[in-house]
Design a protein around this motif. Sequence first.
Motif, short mmCIF file in Angstrom:
data_model
loop_
_atom_site.label_atom_id
_atom_site.label_comp_id
_atom_site.label_asym_id
_atom_site.label_seq_id
_atom_site.Cartn_x
_atom_site.Cartn_y
_atom_site.Cartn_z
N TRP A 77 0.79 -1.30 0.00
CA TRP A 77 -0.12 0.00 0.10
C TRP A 77 0.91 1.26 -0.02
O TRP A 77 0.47 2.25 -0.75
N ASP A 78 1.83 1.15 1.09
CA ASP A 78 2.84 2.49 1.05
C ASP A 78 3.34 2.81 -0.34
O ASP A 78 3.56 4.12 -0.79
N HIS A 79 3.94 1.80 -1.01
CA HIS A 79 4.54 1.93 -2.17
C HIS A 79 3.71 2.42 -3.45
O HIS A 79 3.84 3.43 -4.07
N ALA A 80 2.46 1.80 -3.45
CA ALA A 80 1.59 2.31 -4.44
C ALA A 80 1.06 3.74 -4.07
O ALA A 80 1.03 4.52 -5.04
N ASN A 81 1.21 4.20 -2.80
CA ASN A 81 0.59 5.57 -2.65
C ASN A 81 1.98 6.61 -3.16
O ASN A 81 1.57 7.72 -3.47
N TYR A 119 -6.87 14.16 -3.37
CA TYR A 119 -6.80 12.90 -3.95
C TYR A 119 -6.22 11.67 -2.90
O TYR A 119 -6.80 10.60 -2.75
N LYS A 120 -5.27 12.09 -2.08
CA LYS A 120 -4.64 11.18 -1.33
C LYS A 120 -5.59 10.93 0.04
O LYS A 120 -5.51 9.77 0.54
N LEU A 121 -6.33 12.09 0.46
CA LEU A 121 -7.44 12.00 1.51
C LEU A 121 -8.27 10.99 0.96
O LEU A 121 -8.89 9.96 1.58
N GLY A 122 -9.15 11.13 -0.34
CA GLY A 122 -9.84 10.07 -1.05
C GLY A 122 -9.39 8.67 -1.09
O GLY A 122 -10.04 7.93 -0.68
N VAL A 123 -7.97 8.50 -1.30
CA VAL A 123 -7.70 7.21 -1.37
C VAL A 123 -7.55 6.49 0.01
O VAL A 123 -7.75 5.50 0.22
N LYS A 124 -7.24 7.48 1.05
CA LYS A 124 -7.02 6.95 2.45
C LYS A 124 -8.63 6.48 2.88
O LYS A 124 -8.79 5.55 3.55
#
Length: 108
Positions: free
Chosen positions: A68-72, A92-97
């Motif tokens: 997950w961390d690498h993909a993010n 977008y980062k908040l949405g992914v989280k």
Amino acid sequence: DLLLRRINHKQFVLEQEFKSECGITVPNGFLSDGISVPLAFRWIVSPTGHGFNAALVHDYLLVNGYDWDHANERFAAQLEHDNIPAWRIQAYKLGVKLWAIKSKILKN
């Protein structure tokens, strides 16, 4: 521009290989939902709009077993490379989280 074909109401097939600037190659034929946006918000954010390249990289990495961390990290790097505004990258980062918490991939 990427060549995409919609195959149903929430998935697209990539019709050409995509080589990202962050070193990831997504093959022709890969399936993605693009930017994962609830239907109610698609009038604001299109699944194939700004950030689609990053979403494609993110999906590809997760489907192929990357953590997950690498993909993010690659997601954020692609967004920056594509000159997405900083406020939108944070959104977008908040949405992914939030999606990950909802999907029980991450604990809140």
